[in-house]
Scaffold this motif. Structure first.
Motif, mmCIF file in Angstrom:
data_model
loop_
_atom_site.group_PDB
_atom_site.id
_atom_site.type_symbol
_atom_site.label_atom_id
_atom_site.label_comp_id
_atom_site.label_asym_id
_atom_site.label_seq_id
_atom_site.Cartn_x
_atom_site.Cartn_y
_atom_site.Cartn_z
ATOM 1 N N VAL A 141 0.842 -1.206 0.000
ATOM 2 C CA VAL A 141 0.000 0.000 0.000
ATOM 3 C C VAL A 141 0.875 1.253 0.000
ATOM 4 O O VAL A 141 0.580 2.238 -0.683
ATOM 5 N N ALA A 144 1.942 3.423 -3.120
ATOM 6 C CA ALA A 144 0.994 4.282 -3.838
ATOM 7 C C ALA A 144 1.322 5.764 -3.639
ATOM 8 O O ALA A 144 2.072 6.121 -2.731
ATOM 9 N N SER A 146 -0.669 8.049 -2.492
ATOM 10 C CA SER A 146 -1.230 8.425 -1.193
ATOM 11 C C SER A 146 -1.856 7.185 -0.573
ATOM 12 O O SER A 146 -2.191 6.230 -1.277
ATOM 13 N N ILE A 147 -2.022 7.192 0.754
ATOM 14 C CA ILE A 147 -2.478 5.981 1.435
ATOM 15 C C ILE A 147 -3.800 6.155 2.166
ATOM 16 O O ILE A 147 -4.248 5.235 2.849
ATOM 17 N N TYR A 149 -6.747 5.944 1.291
ATOM 18 C CA TYR A 149 -7.784 4.979 0.905
ATOM 19 C C TYR A 149 -7.801 3.739 1.780
ATOM 20 O O TYR A 149 -8.817 3.029 1.852
ATOM 21 N N TYR A 175 -0.455 3.044 -9.150
ATOM 22 C CA TYR A 175 -1.521 2.164 -8.673
ATOM 23 C C TYR A 175 -1.660 2.170 -7.161
ATOM 24 O O TYR A 175 -0.705 2.448 -6.426
ATOM 25 N N ARG A 176 -2.879 1.861 -6.726
ATOM 26 C CA ARG A 176 -3.198 1.731 -5.308
ATOM 27 C C ARG A 176 -3.617 0.283 -5.067
ATOM 28 O O ARG A 176 -4.702 -0.134 -5.454
ATOM 29 N N PHE A 203 -6.999 1.497 -8.880
ATOM 30 C CA PHE A 203 -7.096 0.641 -7.701
ATOM 31 C C PHE A 203 -7.048 -0.818 -8.134
ATOM 32 O O PHE A 203 -7.847 -1.248 -8.975
#
Length: 232
Positions: A141, A144, A146-147, A149, A175-176, A203
């Motif tokens: 994670v 990514a 930003s985290i 999400y 990508y997340r 995602f």
């Protein structure tokens, strides 16, 4: 499934994208053969093993033990504790490593420690130079941009605060990753995240037997049947 790791705009690390090698997984179990294909000389490399995310997770002890697994495979493992007050040691280990392994645990705690220790910038720089990055769960994670999400899955520790400001990730990929899809313990949280972002192709939901493999500007989801997808 194949993807193009396209940022759709200005990529702050575009100069290093062609050399990236990322292996972002829910679980390490059963993934070693695929990792060896990405990094054929894995057994000859010096690994910076970062267990810090596991310190803020109830199941963290099991994650920390995985350094013995890598040692059994012949990897030269160096455990890098991002909470070590000797920042010079953290920076030295990261600059000498030629593969990174970032454990699972709490992603918000992990990113807090990566930023406060100065490790985040070094990892970005080294990955752009071609050093492979292996991230498990929280470690995946964190790759990514930003985290935020991941909040339905990971609680924000008090030290991170409850600010509404976005929490940046390492930004190694556009990508997340959403780990632990269909998992027994974290599957409900994963399903919530997947539903909330169903219209966004950035995602990538991953079961515990899957990983997102990024090589240069191309990415694909790898699946192994070696583990029980429902575990975790």
């Amino acid at each position: 499934m194949a993807y193009a790791d396209d940022w759709g705009g200005a990529d702050p690390h575009a100069h290093g994208r062609a050399r990236r090698r990322l292996f972002l997984m829910s679980s390490l179990v059963g993934m070693t053969p695929a990792i060896r294909r990405l990094i054929p000389d894995l057994g000859c490399r010096r690994m910076a093993f970062i267990p810090t995310a596991s310190y803020a997770a109830d199941y963290g002890a099991a994650n920390r033990l995985m350094h013995w697994w890598w040692r059994a495979l012949g990897v030269d493992v160096h455990v890098v504790d991002l909470t070590d007050a000797r920042r010079w040691r953290i920076h030295d280990e990261l600059r000498r490593a030629d593969v990174f392994y970032v454990c699972g645990g709490n992603t918000f705690y992990l990113m807090h420690c990566l930023q406060s220790s100065g490790a985040a910038g070094i990892i970005r720089e080294r990955v752009a130079q071609g050093v492979p990055y292996l991230g498990e769960s929280a470690g995946a994670v964190a790759a990514a941009p930003s985290i935020d999400y991941i909040a339905p899955m990971d609680e924000r520790p008090a030290m991170v605060g409850k600010s509404a400001a976005p929490v940046p990730g390492l930004a190694l990929s556009a990508y997340r990753v959403v780990p632990h899809v269909h998992g027994l313990a974290l599957g409900r949280a994963a399903a919530h995240i997947v539903r909330a972002h169903a219209a966004d192709p950035r995602f990538v939901p991953l079961r515990n037997d899957q990983a997102l493999v990024v090589a240069g500007t191309q990415a694909r989801v790898f699946t192994t049947r070696a583990v029980l997808p429902l575990a975790m």
